[in-house]
Design an enzyme around this catalytic site. Structure first.
Site, short mmCIF file in Angstrom:
data_model
loop_
_atom_site.label_atom_id
_atom_site.label_comp_id
_atom_site.label_asym_id
_atom_site.label_seq_id
_atom_site.Cartn_x
_atom_site.Cartn_y
_atom_site.Cartn_z
N ARG A 178 23.28 -48.82 16.14
CA ARG A 178 21.89 -48.77 16.63
C ARG A 178 21.71 -49.39 18.00
NH1 ARG A 178 21.29 -49.28 11.18
NH2 ARG A 178 20.54 -47.34 10.31
N LYS A 200 19.00 -42.57 31.54
CA LYS A 200 19.12 -41.30 30.82
C LYS A 200 20.58 -41.17 30.39
CE LYS A 200 15.69 -38.11 32.68
NZ LYS A 200 15.50 -36.85 33.40
N GLU A 242 21.57 -35.61 46.54
CA GLU A 242 20.58 -36.46 45.84
C GLU A 242 20.02 -37.51 46.81
OE1 GLU A 242 19.53 -35.71 42.88
OE2 GLU A 242 21.15 -34.53 41.98
N LYS A 283 14.81 -44.63 43.34
CA LYS A 283 14.92 -44.24 41.93
C LYS A 283 14.38 -45.35 41.02
CE LYS A 283 17.24 -41.97 38.34
NZ LYS A 283 18.30 -41.13 37.84
N GLU A 293 9.84 -40.25 31.67
CA GLU A 293 9.47 -38.98 32.30
C GLU A 293 8.23 -38.33 31.68
OE1 GLU A 293 12.89 -36.74 33.55
OE2 GLU A 293 11.70 -34.94 33.77
N ARG A 297 8.09 -39.49 37.02
CA ARG A 297 9.55 -39.37 37.10
C ARG A 297 9.99 -37.94 37.41
NH1 ARG A 297 14.16 -42.51 33.47
NH2 ARG A 297 15.93 -41.48 34.45
N ASN A 301 13.04 -34.53 40.13
CA ASN A 301 13.61 -33.21 39.88
C ASN A 301 13.40 -32.25 41.06
OD1 ASN A 301 14.51 -33.90 37.33
ND2 ASN A 301 12.55 -33.38 36.38
N HIS A 304 15.60 -29.26 41.55
CA HIS A 304 16.33 -29.03 40.30
C HIS A 304 15.86 -27.80 39.53
CE1 HIS A 304 17.81 -32.96 41.31
NE2 HIS A 304 18.56 -33.04 40.23
N HIS A 308 19.05 -25.93 38.68
CA HIS A 308 19.53 -25.74 37.30
C HIS A 308 19.71 -24.26 36.98
CE1 HIS A 308 18.24 -29.91 35.65
NE2 HIS A 308 19.49 -29.91 36.09
N HIS A 321 26.93 -30.00 40.80
CA HIS A 321 25.49 -30.19 40.57
C HIS A 321 24.75 -30.38 41.91
CE1 HIS A 321 21.83 -31.56 38.68
NE2 HIS A 321 21.89 -32.70 39.33
N1 LIG Z 1 21.89 -39.53 33.53
C1 LIG Z 1 21.33 -39.02 34.61
O1 LIG Z 1 20.22 -39.40 35.00
C2 LIG Z 1 22.06 -37.98 35.38
C3 LIG Z 1 21.62 -37.57 36.65
C4 LIG Z 1 22.36 -36.65 37.36
C5 LIG Z 1 23.53 -36.14 36.83
N2 LIG Z 1 23.94 -36.54 35.58
C6 LIG Z 1 25.19 -36.04 35.00
O2 LIG Z 1 26.26 -36.52 35.81
C7 LIG Z 1 27.36 -35.64 35.68
C8 LIG Z 1 27.93 -35.34 37.04
O3 LIG Z 1 28.36 -36.56 37.59
P1 LIG Z 1 29.41 -36.61 38.80
O4 LIG Z 1 28.94 -35.71 39.86
O5 LIG Z 1 29.64 -38.03 39.09
O6 LIG Z 1 30.68 -35.87 38.18
P2 LIG Z 1 31.98 -36.38 37.38
O7 LIG Z 1 31.68 -37.54 36.55
O8 LIG Z 1 32.54 -35.19 36.71
O9 LIG Z 1 32.95 -36.82 38.56
C9 LIG Z 1 33.41 -35.84 39.47
C10 LIG Z 1 34.93 -35.87 39.62
O10 LIG Z 1 35.31 -36.97 40.42
C11 LIG Z 1 36.29 -37.75 39.75
N3 LIG Z 1 36.09 -39.12 40.21
C12 LIG Z 1 35.09 -39.96 39.89
N4 LIG Z 1 35.16 -41.07 40.64
C13 LIG Z 1 36.24 -40.93 41.43
C14 LIG Z 1 36.82 -41.74 42.44
N5 LIG Z 1 36.27 -42.88 42.82
N6 LIG Z 1 37.94 -41.31 43.03
C15 LIG Z 1 38.47 -40.09 42.71
N7 LIG Z 1 37.96 -39.28 41.79
C16 LIG Z 1 36.84 -39.69 41.17
C17 LIG Z 1 36.01 -37.52 38.29
O11 LIG Z 1 37.13 -37.84 37.49
C18 LIG Z 1 35.67 -36.02 38.31
O12 LIG Z 1 36.85 -35.26 38.36
C19 LIG Z 1 26.86 -34.39 34.94
O13 LIG Z 1 27.29 -34.44 33.61
C20 LIG Z 1 25.34 -34.54 35.00
O14 LIG Z 1 24.69 -33.95 33.91
C21 LIG Z 1 23.24 -37.44 34.87
#
Ligand SMILES: NC(=O)c1ccc[n+]([C@@H]2O[C@H](COP(=O)([O-])OP(=O)(O)OC[C@H]3O[C@@H](n4cnc5c(N)ncnc54)[C@H](O)[C@@H]3O)[C@@H](O)[C@H]2O)c1
Length: 418
Positions: A178, A200, A242, A283, A293, A297, A301, A304, A308, A321
């Site tokens: 939990r 999130k 972003e 943020k 949201e 919030r 987006n 987005h 999306h 993304h």
């Molecule tokens: N929770 C939220 O508010 C929120 C907001 C935006 C996106 N997201 C989510 O985030 C995810 C995308 O995140 P991302 O863009 O960080 O992608 P990711 O986590 O897939 O990382 C991108 C790539 O970079 C590599 N990597 C990470 N750090 C590294 C480093 N320092 N050196 C070398 N390689 C590295 C990872 O292994 C991966 O291959 C999606 O799942 C998306 O839905 C969440």
């Protein structure tokens, strides 16, 4: 503030009342401090060391104000080296580090050494690298590892990686017994300025991305800008989408600064810490006002709605993304011009900055307009069939428009294809 007078100050009949009185008097001054150190559970020597390092390393700090769920975002260089002390202040019974096969080998030695310094021996849980592993099976795997190792409710997880690792670790933490504490150590630009902040958490379902999740705030976000040196350039640019978004939705001065300092930012120069800090501030401010949201919030987006749709139609495989969001921001700005909300020059400036940061500003020509409209209709942000957009009125100011005319969206999508 009490000056001089009788000391010790707590030599009174009701010391607790006196402490509360002093705290109330001093709080406005404490709040003005550039940084603050939580001295619970650390020695005076460790406190002094922490202060010295913060000053020497130009460590920045942003606070996410959410009452008892408030937390700090620390931003700077060499933050990983000092992670041990920060974890120690939470006094966890056990610590697990969750990461992936790409990131962990790069930072294993630094992290383990830093934790070992404070007698913390983490249980390491590694996932394969990729969005496709952000699902309930891998959540179950993390939780199974915690159960096997007998983690209890006072344990703590460290999420080391990009948004994928951050999202799934946060989700696992929010549901294990939990809810246990977790610390975000984001290593991509996107996760540093966006996904690690705001609570999130979640995983994908075969029927929809990020459809299963919780709002669950971390205890700390520790951002080490040095980790961006190993990040592939394309991932860095995607994170900049972003960052540019924050300029458009909230701060025209910041937008200008991104334009003026492009060389320094792209070469990961000193200004990058300020850029990440300002992004986190925007943020944090929005999240503090609307954690779940229900209104404001949604402005996060911007870009987005179309972004999306582009990701859905391309099956989340071709574009990052941030790249889809970049296209979405340009198209949304054009939509705002057509609706008479935004001046054409401002829309041009947004597109120009996006291109300066090596981001795509146009939608791939092979995508069908109707497919993107269909994707928007099933998006979780669409309510009662109304397609919602965040549209700029000027750089630095946006408004939420609840029901945009589909024909207008179609025209803008068609125009924005390469
Ligand atoms: N929770 C939220 O508010 C929120 C907001 C935006 C996106 N997201 C989510 O985030 C995810 C995308 O995140 P991302 O863009 O960080 O992608 P990711 O986590 O897939 O990382 C991108 C790539 O970079 C590599 N990597 C990470 N750090 C590294 C480093 N320092 N050196 C070398 N390689 C590295 C990872 O292994 C991966 O291959 C999606 O799942 C998306 O839905 C969440």
């Amino acid at each position: 503030m009490t000056e001089g007078g009788k000391r010790p100050l707590l030599d009174v009949e009701e010391p607790v009342n006196e402490i509360n009185k002093l705290l109330n008097e001093r709080l406005p001054l404490y709040k003005r401090a550039d940084t603050s150190v939580d001295t619970n559970y650390i020695t005076p020597e460790e406190t002094a060391q922490e202060i010295i390092e913060r000053l020497a390393l130009d460590l920045r700090r942003v606070r996410v104000e959410l009452g008892e769920r408030s937390y700090c975002i620390l931003i700077g260089s060499k933050v990983l080296r000092r992670l041990g002390l920060r974890i120690k202040t939470f006094r966890p019974s056990r610590v697990a580090g969750v990461s992936n096969n790409t990131v962990f080998p790069l930072y294993r030695d630094t992290i383990l050494r830093s934790l070992r310094e404070y007698n913390i021996v983490p249980h390491i849980i590694l996932l394969p690298d990729g969005e496709e592993y952000k699902d309930h099976l891998w959540t179950y795997y993390i939780q199974g590892e915690l159960l096997k190792a007998r983690f209890d409710r006072s344990s703590l997880l460290i999420a080391l990686g990009g948004g994928v690792i951050g999202d799934i670790t946060g989700f696992a933490a929010s549901t294990y017994m939990r809810g246990i504490r977790y610390v975000q150590v984001p290593t991509t630009l996107l996760s540093q300025v966006d996904s690690s902040v705001g609570g999130k958490t979640g995983v994908n379902h075969p029927l929809g991305k990020n459809m299963i999740g919780t709002f669950y705030q971390p205890s700390l976000v520790a951002i080490d800008v040095d980790t961006l040196r190993s990040l592939p350039k394309r991932e860095f640019y995607a994170g900049m989408a972003e960052v540019i978004k924050y300029g458009v939705i909230a701060d025209s001065g910041f937008f200008d600064c991104l334009q003026k300092n492009i060389k320094d930012i792209l070469s990961l120069g000193d200004g990058l810490i300020r850029v990440i800090k300002r992004s986190c501030e925007v943020k944090a401010e929005v999240v503090s006002k609307d954690e779940k949201e229900s209104g404001l919030r949604a402005i996060l987006n911007f870009g987005h709605t179309i972004g999306h749709a582009v990701e859905t139609v391309t099956g989340y495989t071709e574009l990052l993304h941030g790249e889809a969001v970049a296209m979405g921001m340009c198209a949304a700005a054009d939509l705002a011009v057509r609706m008479g909300i935004l001046h054409r020059d401002e829309s041009g400036r947004i597109r120009e900055l996006i291109e300066m940061y090596h981001l795509p500003s146009r939608i791939p020509a092979e995508l069908q307009v109707q497919d993107m409209i269909n994707a928007m209709e099933i998006d979780k942000k669409t309510e009662a069939g109304k397609i919602k957009f965040i549209l700029p009125e000027a750089i630095g100011k946006v408004r939420i428009v609840e029901d945009v005319d589909r024909e207008l969206i179609k025209e803008v999508l068609a125009e924005n294809r390469k």
